[in-house]
Design a protein around this motif. Structure first.
Motif, PDB file in Angstrom:
ATOM      1  N   ARG A 138       0.841  -1.209   0.000  1.00  0.00           N
ATOM      2  CA  ARG A 138       0.000   0.000   0.000  1.00  0.00           C
ATOM      3  C   ARG A 138       0.872   1.254   0.000  1.00  0.00           C
ATOM      4  N   GLY A 139       1.971   1.208   0.761  1.00  0.00           N
ATOM      5  CA  GLY A 139       2.891   2.348   0.797  1.00  0.00           C
ATOM      6  C   GLY A 139       3.477   2.623  -0.574  1.00  0.00           C
ATOM      7  N   GLN A 140       3.804   1.563  -1.294  1.00  0.00           N
ATOM      8  CA  GLN A 140       4.367   1.699  -2.638  1.00  0.00           C
ATOM      9  C   GLN A 140       3.366   2.392  -3.560  1.00  0.00           C
ATOM     10  N   GLN A 141       2.057   2.011  -3.425  1.00  0.00           N
ATOM     11  CA  GLN A 141       1.039   2.633  -4.280  1.00  0.00           C
ATOM     12  C   GLN A 141       0.849   4.106  -3.936  1.00  0.00           C
ATOM     13  N   PHE A 171       2.823   7.785  -7.930  1.00  0.00           N
ATOM     14  CA  PHE A 171       1.534   8.282  -8.420  1.00  0.00           C
ATOM     15  C   PHE A 171       1.110   7.501  -9.669  1.00  0.00           C
ATOM     16  N   GLU A 172       2.098   6.918 -10.391  1.00  0.00           N
ATOM     17  CA  GLU A 172       1.796   6.157 -11.605  1.00  0.00           C
ATOM     18  C   GLU A 172       0.903   4.961 -11.287  1.00  0.00           C
ATOM     19  N   GLU A 173       0.897   4.514 -10.022  1.00  0.00           N
ATOM     20  CA  GLU A 173       0.183   3.285  -9.680  1.00  0.00           C
ATOM     21  C   GLU A 173      -1.281   3.516  -9.308  1.00  0.00           C
ATOM     22  N   LEU A 174      -1.739   4.782  -9.272  1.00  0.00           N
ATOM     23  CA  LEU A 174      -3.129   5.035  -8.887  1.00  0.00           C
ATOM     24  C   LEU A 174      -3.857   5.756 -10.024  1.00  0.00           C
ATOM     25  N   HIS A 207      -3.344  12.622  -4.116  1.00  0.00           N
ATOM     26  CA  HIS A 207      -2.285  11.637  -3.988  1.00  0.00           C
ATOM     27  C   HIS A 207      -0.984  12.271  -3.515  1.00  0.00           C
ATOM     28  N   PRO A 208      -0.214  11.576  -2.670  1.00  0.00           N
ATOM     29  CA  PRO A 208       1.062  12.147  -2.222  1.00  0.00           C
ATOM     30  C   PRO A 208       2.012  12.459  -3.371  1.00  0.00           C
ATOM     31  N   GLY A 209       2.065  11.618  -4.389  1.00  0.00           N
ATOM     32  CA  GLY A 209       2.864  11.937  -5.587  1.00  0.00           C
ATOM     33  C   GLY A 209       4.353  12.074  -5.343  1.00  0.00           C
ATOM     34  N   ASN A 230       3.544  20.145  -8.023  1.00  0.00           N
ATOM     35  CA  ASN A 230       3.202  18.839  -7.442  1.00  0.00           C
ATOM     36  C   ASN A 230       3.123  18.866  -5.918  1.00  0.00           C
ATOM     37  N   ILE A 231       3.402  20.011  -5.315  1.00  0.00           N
ATOM     38  CA  ILE A 231       3.210  20.134  -3.874  1.00  0.00           C
ATOM     39  C   ILE A 231       1.770  20.599  -3.656  1.00  0.00           C
ATOM     40  N   GLN A 232       0.894  19.662  -3.330  1.00  0.00           N
ATOM     41  CA  GLN A 232      -0.542  19.909  -3.165  1.00  0.00           C
ATOM     42  C   GLN A 232      -1.019  19.224  -1.899  1.00  0.00           C
TER      43      GLN A 232
END
Ligand code: HEC
Ligand code: HEC
Length: 371
Positions: A226-229, A233-236, A242-244, A334-336
């Protein structure tokens, strides 16, 4: 006949003697200046796995076993500092993935510096400049700086050269590494070349992440998965909040080495950053407050975090990112802000802990040669 054989033997011995390479060659140098040692360089093969990019090694500093060995001695030796108390390794300790555990580093006479020590890992993959602000173009250039920094080693390179030339063992190590014949040929230039060779040998590619993801050796735990996902960001699905992290911390080395404002400081304008970072180096106000994206390899070992060591834990780092920065004009888009549950935080941290490579920090070749 009886007389001819001994004569032949003597002639043979004499000719073989002439063919042996001279040990510390120079004919014309002062006996005190001559170095006695054999120069027989063997190339050093840098051990990067195929899932990493090719290393970048400057043409004028090819790595050899003896070069790396000399660099290792210099890296761990306080001889490079004024009062022989501080070595490179004082602030770059192997067991902390070559950081020092302080928010900002401490140099000679307990003087405190202004930035946090950086971990030294897979350095041959970085082509965009060294230090938090990228002001040193190569590792060779970088190594010149701490020696004369009055907050760090506070020494003078001319003195260092004298100390190394007069030393009982360094002249032979320099001859083996670079083939020089005279002690007077030991220079700062060769000294930093050897240090850079040792630093390029510091390869970390055997973390749990490398083994599970790249070598298919074992499975991630549910939490790691889950941490990897959350990290990549490519995985969701697109557009999901998303943390991204992987926008900037690219695999496999978990950095793109770019200079970025990741939203740490709440300043009213671009002039007001306490540490201007990249902006000061390239003299461009829009780059004020930008710092190099650091690698996240071995990140669980290198607290405190950021260029000024402001965060003690990875939880604090995640709280910073989920806050989404402060809207300063040059913050990266990308800082959101994003939401992280307690479970999400645990999962991201489990993933980051996969990047710890214990074989790297314990490798005998990376420890002090003086123990
Ligand atoms: C007093 C502590 C201290 C000492 C001694 C020290 N360093 Fe550092 N090192 C630091 C700090 C702090 C930084 C980051 C400084 C900055 O960005 O301005 C750093 C950055 C670096 C970097 C940049 C890494 C990267 O990824 O950009 C390298 C390489 C490095 N040091 C190697 C060395 C070598 C080689 C020596 C010995 C000649 C040395 N250091 C001595 C504290 C120290
Ligand atoms: C927009 C680019 C960007 C994104 C997205 C990003 N980072 Fe960073 N990260 C940086 C930069 C730049 C720094 C160094 C900032 C400084 O010290 O001024 C940094 C520093 C760090 C550090 C401290 C490293 C050290 O050696 O002190 C950690 C840990 C970290 N990031 C983790 C993450 C995680 C986890 C995420 C996702 C939640 C993330 N980052 C998202 C750019 C980014």
């Amino acid at each position: 006949m009886k007389k001819i054989i001994p004569t032949l033997i003597i002639v043979l011995i004499l000719t073989t003697c002439e063919k042996t390479p001279p040990v510390g060659g120079c004919e014309d140098c002062e006996p005190d200046d001559r170095i006695q040692a054999t120069y027989n360089p063997q190339p050093y093969e840098i051990q990067l796995p195929e899932w990493m990019p090719d290393p970048v090694i400057p043409e004028d500093n090819p790595m050899t076993n003896d070069g790396v060995m000399l660099g290792r001695h210099l890296f761990f030796d306080p001889i490079l500092s004024l009062d022989s108390t501080i070595s490179c390794a004082s602030c770059h300790r192997p067991e902390l993935a070559f950081t020092d555990g302080n928010a900002v580093s401490e140099g000679v006479f307990g003087r405190t510096g202004v930035r946090s020590s950086m971990s030294l890992v897979n350095l041959s993959l970085n082509t965009k400049g060294f230090f938090w602000d990228g002001r040193a173009e190569s590792l060779e250039d970088q190594a010149l700086i701490p020696v004369e920094d009055h907050l760090e080693m506070n020494e003078d390179w001319t003195n260092v050269e004298q100390k190394l030339r007069r030393h009982p063992t360094y002249p032979a190590l320099f001859r083996k590494a670079f083939g020089i014949e005279k002690k007077s040929e030991i220079t700062r230039d060769l000294t930093v070349k050897a240090i850079a060779q040792f630093e390029r040998s510091l390869v970390s590619a055997n973390s749990r992440y490398d083994r599970v993801i790249w070598l298919n050796d074992g499975w991630p735990t549910d939490s790691e998965r889950r941490g990897q996902q959350l990290f990549f960001f490519e995985e969701l699905p697109q557009n999901q909040q998303h943390p991204g992290c992987s926008h900037c911390h690219f695999a496999p080395n978990f950095t793109d080495n770019n200079f970025i404002n990741n939203g740490l400081d709440d300043v009213p304008d671009l002039e007001s950053f306490v540490d201007k970072g990249r902006g000061e180096v390239i003299n461009n106000i829009f780059d004020n407050g930008k710092f190099r994206v650091p690698t996240l390899r071995n990140i669980a070992l290198t607290a405190p975090y950021m260029h000024d060591g402001r965060f003690q834990t990875l939880e604090e780092v995640l709280d910073h990112y989920s806050g989404g920065g402060h809207g300063v004009i040059n913050e990266d888009p990308n800082i959101q802000p994003f939401f992280l549950s307690e479970q999400d935080k645990k999962d991201l941290i489990s993933f980051l802990e996969m990047l710890t490579d214990t074989s790297f920090i314990k490798k005998p070749e990376f420890q002090s040669p003086f123990q």
